[in-house]
Design a protein around this motif. Structure first.
Motif, PDB file in Angstrom:
ATOM      1  N   LEU A 152       0.798  -1.244   0.000  1.00  0.00           N
ATOM      2  CA  LEU A 152       0.000   0.000   0.000  1.00  0.00           C
ATOM      3  C   LEU A 152       0.825   1.285   0.000  1.00  0.00           C
ATOM      4  CD1 LEU A 152      -3.169  -0.512   2.215  1.00  0.00           C
ATOM      5  CD2 LEU A 152      -3.065   0.742   0.063  1.00  0.00           C
ATOM      6  N   PRO A 153       1.883   1.391   0.829  1.00  0.00           N
ATOM      7  CA  PRO A 153       2.640   2.660   0.816  1.00  0.00           C
ATOM      8  C   PRO A 153       3.282   2.983  -0.530  1.00  0.00           C
ATOM      9  CG  PRO A 153       3.229   1.295   2.710  1.00  0.00           C
ATOM     10  CD  PRO A 153       2.384   0.451   1.813  1.00  0.00           C
ATOM     11  N   TYR A 154       3.426   1.978  -1.397  1.00  0.00           N
ATOM     12  CA  TYR A 154       4.081   2.177  -2.691  1.00  0.00           C
ATOM     13  C   TYR A 154       3.063   2.322  -3.824  1.00  0.00           C
ATOM     14  CZ  TYR A 154       7.901   0.414   0.109  1.00  0.00           C
ATOM     15  OH  TYR A 154       8.818   0.247   1.108  1.00  0.00           O
ATOM     16  N   ALA A 155       1.767   2.185  -3.513  1.00  0.00           N
ATOM     17  CA  ALA A 155       0.748   2.135  -4.569  1.00  0.00           C
ATOM     18  C   ALA A 155       0.452   3.518  -5.131  1.00  0.00           C
ATOM     19  CB  ALA A 155      -0.535   1.516  -4.029  1.00  0.00           C
ATOM     20  N   ASP A 156       0.399   3.598  -6.455  1.00  0.00           N
ATOM     21  CA  ASP A 156       0.049   4.841  -7.145  1.00  0.00           C
ATOM     22  C   ASP A 156      -1.421   4.832  -7.540  1.00  0.00           C
ATOM     23  OD1 ASP A 156       2.879   5.736  -7.434  1.00  0.00           O
ATOM     24  OD2 ASP A 156       2.993   3.905  -8.628  1.00  0.00           O
ATOM     25  N   ARG A 157      -1.953   3.648  -7.785  1.00  0.00           N
ATOM     26  CA  ARG A 157      -3.333   3.554  -8.281  1.00  0.00           C
ATOM     27  C   ARG A 157      -4.034   2.353  -7.627  1.00  0.00           C
ATOM     28  NH1 ARG A 157      -4.217   3.632 -14.635  1.00  0.00           N
ATOM     29  NH2 ARG A 157      -3.533   5.772 -14.313  1.00  0.00           N
ATOM     30  N   LEU A 213      -7.750   6.126   2.987  1.00  0.00           N
ATOM     31  CA  LEU A 213      -8.127   6.296   1.581  1.00  0.00           C
ATOM     32  C   LEU A 213      -8.096   7.767   1.155  1.00  0.00           C
ATOM     33  CD1 LEU A 213      -9.098   4.699  -0.950  1.00  0.00           C
ATOM     34  CD2 LEU A 213     -11.433   4.928  -0.102  1.00  0.00           C
ATOM     35  N   SER A 214      -8.042   8.689   2.139  1.00  0.00           N
ATOM     36  CA  SER A 214      -8.029  10.117   1.775  1.00  0.00           C
ATOM     37  C   SER A 214      -6.704  10.525   1.108  1.00  0.00           C
ATOM     38  CB  SER A 214      -8.284  10.991   3.001  1.00  0.00           C
ATOM     39  OG  SER A 214      -7.173  10.938   3.857  1.00  0.00           O
ATOM     40  N   GLN A 215      -5.716   9.626   1.138  1.00  0.00           N
ATOM     41  CA  GLN A 215      -4.465   9.913   0.409  1.00  0.00           C
ATOM     42  C   GLN A 215      -4.629   9.706  -1.099  1.00  0.00           C
ATOM     43  OE1 GLN A 215      -1.431   7.404   2.042  1.00  0.00           O
ATOM     44  NE2 GLN A 215      -1.607   8.297   4.077  1.00  0.00           N
ATOM     45  N   PHE A 216      -5.815   9.197  -1.478  1.00  0.00           N
ATOM     46  CA  PHE A 216      -6.076   8.897  -2.885  1.00  0.00           C
ATOM     47  C   PHE A 216      -7.285   9.694  -3.356  1.00  0.00           C
ATOM     48  CE2 PHE A 216      -3.808   5.337  -1.122  1.00  0.00           C
ATOM     49  CZ  PHE A 216      -2.952   4.934  -2.136  1.00  0.00           C
ATOM     50  N   LYS A 217      -7.289  10.032  -4.650  1.00  0.00           N
ATOM     51  CA  LYS A 217      -8.480  10.710  -5.177  1.00  0.00           C
ATOM     52  C   LYS A 217      -9.205   9.779  -6.153  1.00  0.00           C
ATOM     53  CE  LYS A 217      -6.264  13.325  -8.959  1.00  0.00           C
ATOM     54  NZ  LYS A 217      -4.841  13.090  -8.781  1.00  0.00           N
ATOM     55  N   LEU A 218     -10.537   9.857  -6.087  1.00  0.00           N
ATOM     56  CA  LEU A 218     -11.372   9.017  -6.945  1.00  0.00           C
ATOM     57  C   LEU A 218     -11.317   9.559  -8.367  1.00  0.00           C
ATOM     58  CD1 LEU A 218     -13.538   6.703  -6.963  1.00  0.00           C
ATOM     59  CD2 LEU A 218     -15.235   8.523  -6.665  1.00  0.00           C
ATOM     60  N   ILE A 219     -10.980   8.706  -9.337  1.00  0.00           N
ATOM     61  CA  ILE A 219     -10.931   9.194 -10.719  1.00  0.00           C
ATOM     62  C   ILE A 219     -11.976   8.511 -11.611  1.00  0.00           C
ATOM     63  CG2 ILE A 219      -8.531   9.987 -10.671  1.00  0.00           C
ATOM     64  CD1 ILE A 219      -7.893   7.398 -12.312  1.00  0.00           C
ATOM     65  N   GLU A 257      -6.341   7.401  -7.644  1.00  0.00           N
ATOM     66  CA  GLU A 257      -4.907   7.682  -7.842  1.00  0.00           C
ATOM     67  C   GLU A 257      -4.379   8.415  -6.623  1.00  0.00           C
ATOM     68  OE1 GLU A 257      -4.349   7.783 -12.652  1.00  0.00           O
ATOM     69  OE2 GLU A 257      -4.167   9.653 -11.552  1.00  0.00           O
ATOM     70  N   ARG A 258      -3.129   8.151  -6.289  1.00  0.00           N
ATOM     71  CA  ARG A 258      -2.549   8.820  -5.125  1.00  0.00           C
ATOM     72  C   ARG A 258      -2.472  10.322  -5.382  1.00  0.00           C
ATOM     73  NH1 ARG A 258       0.074   7.223  -0.656  1.00  0.00           N
ATOM     74  NH2 ARG A 258       0.364   5.060  -1.304  1.00  0.00           N
ATOM     75  N   LYS A 259      -2.875  11.100  -4.369  1.00  0.00           N
ATOM     76  CA  LYS A 259      -2.795  12.557  -4.498  1.00  0.00           C
ATOM     77  C   LYS A 259      -1.329  12.956  -4.553  1.00  0.00           C
ATOM     78  CE  LYS A 259      -7.076  13.457  -2.010  1.00  0.00           C
ATOM     79  NZ  LYS A 259      -7.642  13.734  -0.680  1.00  0.00           N
ATOM     80  N   THR A 260      -1.037  13.915  -5.399  1.00  0.00           N
ATOM     81  CA  THR A 260       0.352  14.349  -5.516  1.00  0.00           C
ATOM     82  C   THR A 260       0.673  15.273  -4.361  1.00  0.00           C
ATOM     83  OG1 THR A 260      -0.329  14.594  -7.793  1.00  0.00           O
ATOM     84  CG2 THR A 260       1.969  15.033  -7.309  1.00  0.00           C
TER      85      THR A 260
END
Ligand SMILES: NC(=O)c1ccc[n+]([C@@H]2O[C@H](COP(=O)([O-])OP(=O)(O)OC[C@H]3O[C@@H](n4cnc5c(N)ncnc54)[C@H](OP(=O)(O)O)[C@@H]3O)[C@@H](O)[C@H]2O)c1
Length: 159
Positions: A107-112, A133-139, A153-156
């Motif tokens: 998980l810490p390495y996941a981009d998508r 999950l808030s570290q990711f944005k729904l696309i 996708e992981r938020k930049t």
């Protein structure tokens, strides 16, 4: 890029012993569509589970890596002993396909993330580890037959 794909129910259940707790043809098709031409990473337990299903047939992926702390040899996959080094240094596009342990460590390495939400509660004993999950944005979000297919996708970080 490191992607992860899994299906979970309303309680974040993902497994029953070493099997899926359900049979949703639409989710199996979705999984196949996202993995058939992919290089995948899985844990030894998930590999053994897939082998009981595919038996002598080839695994339906372009290339397979299997994480196992112990010495191991796989006729149709590449053994990954040092998972963290692999995740940190790989230059390949990887899709992580389970199970619980390997999801948690990756998980810490996941981009998508490709998450299938099963809109029910099933019986089982293996749960997806809790994470932010808030570290990711729904696309993308598609609802179909009691399932939600969501892509994140992981938020930049601009820091
Ligand atoms: N719903 C879904 O989408 C989905 C998808 C896939 C799987 N699942 C479910 O997930 C469950 C299986 O999960 P699991 O956690 O038991 O097994 P797993 O993640 O498939 O495999 C665990 C393996 O990872 C190895 N491992 C642990 N830490 C490692 C490290 N640091 N480096 C390298 N290898 C390492 C362990 O090796 P050792 O044996 O040497 O300790 C162990 O064999 C099943 O119930 C399955 O049905 C669900």
């Amino acid at each position: 890029m490191i992607s992860m794909i899994w299906a979970m129910d309303e309680n974040w259940l993902i497994g029953k012993d070493n099997l899926l707790p359900w049979h949703y043809p639409k989710d199996l098709q979705y999984f196949k569509d996202h993995t058939k031409n992919a290089t995948v990473l899985m844990g030894d337990m998930t590999y053994q589970s897939l082998k009981t299903y595919y038996k002598t047939k080839p695994l339906p992926f372009k290339k397979s890596y299997v994480a196992n702390i112990n010495e191991a040899h796989y006729i149709d996959a590449i053994h990954v002993k040092d998972l963290f080094n692999f995740l940190k240094t790989t230059e390949e596009d990887i899709v992580v396909i389970g199970g619980k342990t390997i999801y948690q460590l990756s998980l810490p390495y996941a981009d998508r993330l490709y998450i299938t939400y099963v809109l029910k509660r099933h019986e089982g004993n293996v749960y997806f580890p809790s994470f932010d999950l808030s570290q990711f944005k729904l696309i993308e979000k598609i609802m179909e037959d009691g399932l939600i297919f969501a892509v994140y996708e992981r938020k930049t970080s601009w820091l």
